[in-house]
Design an enzyme around this catalytic site. Sequence first.
Site, PDB file in Angstrom:
ATOM      1  CG  ASN A 184      -2.522  -1.358   2.275  1.00  0.00           C
ATOM      2  OD1 ASN A 184      -1.834  -0.599   1.608  1.00  0.00           O
ATOM      3  ND2 ASN A 184      -3.825  -1.476   2.078  1.00  0.00           N
ATOM      4  CG  HIS A 198       2.633 -12.769   5.208  1.00  0.00           C
ATOM      5  ND1 HIS A 198       4.012 -12.845   5.146  1.00  0.00           N
ATOM      6  CD2 HIS A 198       2.306 -11.553   4.692  1.00  0.00           C
ATOM      7  CE1 HIS A 198       4.490 -11.729   4.621  1.00  0.00           C
ATOM      8  NE2 HIS A 198       3.470 -10.937   4.342  1.00  0.00           N
ATOM      9  CG  ASP A 221       3.456  -5.691  -1.152  1.00  0.00           C
ATOM     10  OD1 ASP A 221       4.339  -6.530  -0.935  1.00  0.00           O
ATOM     11  OD2 ASP A 221       2.330  -5.730  -0.617  1.00  0.00           O
ATOM     12  CG  ASP A 262      -2.029  -0.897  -6.198  1.00  0.00           C
ATOM     13  OD1 ASP A 262      -2.561  -0.162  -5.339  1.00  0.00           O
ATOM     14  OD2 ASP A 262      -2.007  -2.143  -6.110  1.00  0.00           O
ATOM     15  N   GLY A 263      -3.649   2.388  -6.819  1.00  0.00           N
ATOM     16  CA  GLY A 263      -5.062   2.694  -6.944  1.00  0.00           C
ATOM     17  C   GLY A 263      -5.946   1.602  -6.393  1.00  0.00           C
ATOM     18  CB  ILE A 264      -5.664  -1.926  -5.970  1.00  0.00           C
ATOM     19  CG1 ILE A 264      -5.965  -1.894  -7.466  1.00  0.00           C
ATOM     20  CG2 ILE A 264      -6.339  -3.120  -5.300  1.00  0.00           C
ATOM     21  CD1 ILE A 264      -5.201  -2.910  -8.269  1.00  0.00           C
ATOM     22  CG  HIS A 265      -2.414  -2.291  -2.010  1.00  0.00           C
ATOM     23  ND1 HIS A 265      -2.246  -2.800  -3.275  1.00  0.00           N
ATOM     24  CD2 HIS A 265      -2.114  -3.300  -1.145  1.00  0.00           C
ATOM     25  CE1 HIS A 265      -1.857  -4.062  -3.187  1.00  0.00           C
ATOM     26  NE2 HIS A 265      -1.773  -4.394  -1.910  1.00  0.00           N
ATOM     27  NE  ARG A 311     -14.740   6.555  21.324  1.00  0.00           N
ATOM     28  CZ  ARG A 311     -15.808   6.735  20.545  1.00  0.00           C
ATOM     29  NH1 ARG A 311     -16.203   7.974  20.242  1.00  0.00           N
ATOM     30  NH2 ARG A 311     -16.481   5.697  20.073  1.00  0.00           N
ATOM     31  CB  ILE A 347      -5.145  -7.211  -1.296  1.00  0.00           C
ATOM     32  CG1 ILE A 347      -6.471  -6.588  -1.743  1.00  0.00           C
ATOM     33  CG2 ILE A 347      -4.003  -6.658  -2.144  1.00  0.00           C
ATOM     34  CD1 ILE A 347      -6.501  -5.078  -1.604  1.00  0.00           C
TER      35      ILE A 347
END
EC number: 3.5.1.25
Length: 384
Positions: free
Chosen positions: A217, A139, A273, A246-249, A225, A307
């Site tokens: 994410n 963003h 997303d 997705d195997g990435i995030h 702690r 990302i």
Amino acid sequence: MTADRSLLLRGARVVRPGRVSTEPLLVENGLLAPAPAGTPDGLEAVDLTGRWIVPGFVDLHTHGGGGTSYSTTDPDEARTAVALHRAHGTTTTMASLVTGELDDLVRQAAMLSELVEDGELAGVHFEGPFISQHRCGAHNPDLLRDPDPADVRKLVEGARGAARMMTLAPELAGGMESVRLLADNGVIAAVGHTDSDYDAALAAVDAGATVATHLFNAMPGLHHRAPGPIAALLEDERVTVELITDGIHLHPAVVDLVWRSTGSPGRIAYITDAMAAAGMSDGKYMLGPMEVNVEDGVARLVQGGSIAGSTLTLDTALKRAVQVNEIPIEQAVVPLSLVPARLLGLDGDLGTLEDGKRADLVVLDDDLEVVAVMRGGSWVHGAP
């Protein structure tokens, strides 16, 4: 097929609530109906032996696809994104908007509200601008602001009844008041892009927040702690947690951890997303005002390399759930269909293959690749 025709789907492995059945499915007037014995005269039958039939997918959080974005005032661009995801099994979509100027967001939401009225979309999700500078991800940090309740109300009212969810950082000034405002107005308050600690996240849930925007994410990580918002959102049974699988995030082991921590799929919603590059080749794309480079299917900001959403579609999320995380398919469909439908208050009509519900379904081959998609009793992609 049109929705006013009757059709008998037989021979497939049908994923019913909690079980897999070989009983035929009858589609009648756009709904699922009790299947008759045999094939009565005049009833069209389709042999789907060797196929799977699963409920149509419901995506709570997607920014676009097919080269286009929901951050637009052009309804044709939005329809292109809907169509791309529909071809991958998503029969119900909520359009997500990224951070922008308030007046731009109002104009975009107003356009999307017309597609909601037409039944093309299930609602609008504002992801920003009321998020943390420290966890802004893809963003534009120059456009972020504190969640002043007056500004929150402006976006909700600008969506003309289509606002269904808003992501915000509750630790910001006005955050807790805005969470209560959203909850009081029937808009889902989601905690995300946040730098909050454990106690602030719990306070947000007590104030009415019910969703964790892409858990893990854009928020502080777990620490022994300082458990932070992840522990608070994961442990609270009032919260539905979004996961980008997705195997990435997320590493597959983290997905397994969430399943074990929640004890069931009933609090997990798989989301894409996805941004404009979903379904497209590598290259340069836009995510709101931010330029994104996609390489090997991974979307990252041109400046800074964060990302920037995903190129995921929910059929791939299902495939990874079954083949990578080894989740039985009758459980794997729950975060893709029932949980998001229930969160949107649509589970009386969608989310499972049960008599009386809308005939939204996906036909898959043995490798869980999409063969055909039906929405409201009509084939909208492919031919079985």
